[in-house]
Write a protein that holds these residues in place. Structure first.
Motif, mmCIF file in Angstrom:
data_model
loop_
_atom_site.group_PDB
_atom_site.id
_atom_site.type_symbol
_atom_site.label_atom_id
_atom_site.label_comp_id
_atom_site.label_asym_id
_atom_site.label_seq_id
_atom_site.Cartn_x
_atom_site.Cartn_y
_atom_site.Cartn_z
ATOM 1 N N SER A 43 -4.208 -2.827 -9.647
ATOM 2 C CA SER A 43 -3.608 -3.548 -8.357
ATOM 3 C C SER A 43 -2.782 -4.987 -9.010
ATOM 4 C CB SER A 43 -4.957 -3.317 -7.112
ATOM 5 O OG SER A 43 -5.276 -1.926 -6.867
ATOM 6 N N THR A 83 1.229 -1.140 0.364
ATOM 7 C CA THR A 83 -0.064 -0.177 -0.490
ATOM 8 C C THR A 83 0.702 1.054 0.448
ATOM 9 O OG1 THR A 83 -0.221 0.394 2.782
ATOM 10 C CG2 THR A 83 -1.703 -1.382 1.270
ATOM 11 N N CYS A 141 0.143 -5.609 0.870
ATOM 12 C CA CYS A 141 -1.762 -5.859 -0.163
ATOM 13 C C CYS A 141 -1.851 -6.765 0.404
ATOM 14 C CB CYS A 141 -1.320 -5.460 -1.807
ATOM 15 S SG CYS A 141 -1.294 -3.748 -2.071
ATOM 16 N N CYS A 192 -1.724 -0.800 -4.723
ATOM 17 C CA CYS A 192 -2.589 -1.420 -4.324
ATOM 18 C C CYS A 192 -3.120 -0.171 -3.882
ATOM 19 C CB CYS A 192 -3.346 -2.094 -3.501
ATOM 20 S SG CYS A 192 -2.359 -2.572 -1.708
ATOM 21 N N PRO A 207 -10.659 2.728 -2.565
ATOM 22 C CA PRO A 207 -10.455 1.662 -2.665
ATOM 23 C C PRO A 207 -11.121 1.070 -4.083
ATOM 24 C CG PRO A 207 -11.335 1.654 -1.185
ATOM 25 C CD PRO A 207 -10.896 3.215 -1.466
ATOM 26 N N ASP A 238 -9.319 -5.532 -3.044
ATOM 27 C CA ASP A 238 -7.709 -5.561 -3.869
ATOM 28 C C ASP A 238 -7.259 -6.867 -4.181
ATOM 29 O OD1 ASP A 238 -6.708 -3.153 -0.003
ATOM 30 O OD2 ASP A 238 -7.510 -2.596 -2.572
#
Length: 447
Positions: free
Chosen positions: A233, A194, A200, A216, A318, A322
């Motif tokens: 991602s 992240t 992630c 991500c 987001p 993810d």
């Protein structure tokens, strides 16, 4: 083809990696290149730095992936600033694309082996410095035999002997085992983290990971030719970003070899929850040439006004999940033909289709006086948190880092910050979770 309505200029991955200066370093007289082994690349305004396309089956090298995985990797690496799509990690480098997938969904060990060998063969013609492998899987299923796997590993060894870094994705299987070939020690294995440096949720991990990089999510332009702002991602994306920076460093300093460039990346990395996380600005301390180039890049940062829209990895909207889905958006890992294709994970969501998203912050004024930062916002929605990350250069340090993080529910902020402030990242978040986070803006302060 009409350009997209906006271009992701200051991306979340650049901000999280301390690469907002290095992104704008002008190209040297002879540009370095990264050789991206993937599903091919299509011609879009975001892939104009792709100077050559090859394919192991002898075709034209266009992208045969249903989700345009290879095209996306090229844009993350080196998309130019041209008012379309996004700006890549290093617009000053070239890309050589080698398609190693015949169906756009899976790879075989023999084809990837042949593709890496082609990168070696073309190294002098295109000044290739790095091979990027946004793919991976179980080594025992990729190679038909131990001899085949050994031959592939010999090719990676040869690439390094010929002066090429080999960067590979650690994987997205959410387990403590790194995919192969990233798990082969001579490769430079990249894990997905992240923006704040945590692993992630989908990322593979293990001692074989050399460096963690934003995975991500990343700000991208859709690779389907529209350039629409989106998120992606995966460790594929993290790998393309790192490979591009390595090629950029080596193109700017011809004396920086395979081992030295990788050591610079490790030495410059910062300790975080996931492990050693990329810090591009710190890695550029490796030589005087790189330090001078970074200063030039800082001076060249394009500003259309005092506030430049972007999104930071710490506060990006987001995608809702993810981890890569089980559909065809996993188009890059090496897997058996019976399995779903895997990318080291492509998961793209259009940013402008997020429902009930908080509005972009609007800054009325910013002032820095005697170590005090004063910020005034206007049109702030009621009952939301404003979040500000302050980047500053500390005494004795050449490159900015996050000096302070402020969370407040007001229109005005006044805080003391040590060091020379270089930029602010500002976004809104709804504590109730009903409304999606806002796009985050970046305010650059020239110092």
């Amino acid at each position: 083809m009409a350009p997209a309505s906006a271009e992701e200029v200051f991306t979340s991955q650049a901000a999280a990696s301390n690469a907002t200066d290095s992104t704008w370093i002008p190209a040297p007289t002879r540009r370095a290149a990264v050789c991206i082994v993937d599903t091919g690349t299509d011609s879009t305004p975001d892939t104009t730095n792709v100077i050559a396309r090859f394919a192991v089956d002898g075709s034209d090298g266009s992208d045969v992936s249903p989700v345009k995985h290879g095209t996306l990797m090229a844009t993350i690496a080196s998309a130019p600033k041209n008012d379309f799509g996004m700006v890549g990690a290093a617009p000053s480098i070239d890309v050589v694309s080698v398609r190693a997938s015949r169906d756009g969904r899976t790879f075989t060990g023999l084809d990837v082996h042949a593709a890496v060998q082609l990168c070696i063969t073309k190294r002098s013609a295109y000044n290739i410095k790095v091979v990027s492998l946004s793919l991976g899987g179980d080594g025992s299923t990729i190679a038909a035999s131990i001899a085949q796997r050994t031959e592939f590993q010999d090719t990676i060894d040869n690439a390094r002997l010929y002066g090429l870094n080999v960067v590979a994705a650690a994987g997205n299987s959410e387990r403590g085992v790194v995919d192969w070939p990233a798990g082969y020690t001579p490769t430079f294995a990249v894990g997905a983290a992240t923006g704040t440096g945590a692993r992630c949720s989908f990322a593979s991990w293990g001692t074989a990971v050399d460096l963690w990089a934003p995975g991500c999510p990343l700000d991208v332009g859709r690779p389907d030719g529209t350039g629409v702002p989106a998120w992606a991602s995966g460790s594929s994306e993290a790998t393309a970003f790192v490979a591009a920076v390595l090629a950029q460093m080596r193109g700017l300093d011809s004396g920086l070899g395979v081992d030295a460039s990788e050591q610079a990346m490790r030495s410059g990395g910062r300790d975080a929850e996931a492990g050693l996380v990329i810090d591009v600005g710190a890695a550029f301390r490796a030589s005087t040439r790189l330090t001078v180039a970074l200063s030039t890049g800082h001076s060249a940062i394009p500003l259309s006004g005092p506030v430049v829209p972007s999104s930071t990895a710490s506060d990006s909207q987001p995608t809702g999940n993810d981890s890569p889905s089980n559909e065809a958006n996993r188009a890059g890992d090496v897997t058996p033909p019976s399995s779903q294709p895997a990318s080291a994970g492509l998961s793209v969501t259009q940013a402008n289709h997020v429902p009930d998203q908080l509005p972009r912050p609007v800054v009325r004024s910013v002032a820095v006086r005697q170590g005090w930062l004063s910020l005034r916002l206007v049109h702030r929605p009621a009952n939301v948190d404003a979040r500000v990350d302050v980047y500053a250069r500390q005494r004795g340090k050449a490159f900015p880092r996050i000096a302070k993080r402020a969370r407040f529910r007001a229109d005005n902020l006044r805080i003391r910050v040590s060091g020379s402030i270089s930029q602010l990242s500002i976004g809104y978040r709804d504590p109730s979770g009903v409304r999606a986070r806002s796009v985050v803006i970046v305010v650059h302060l020239r110092t």
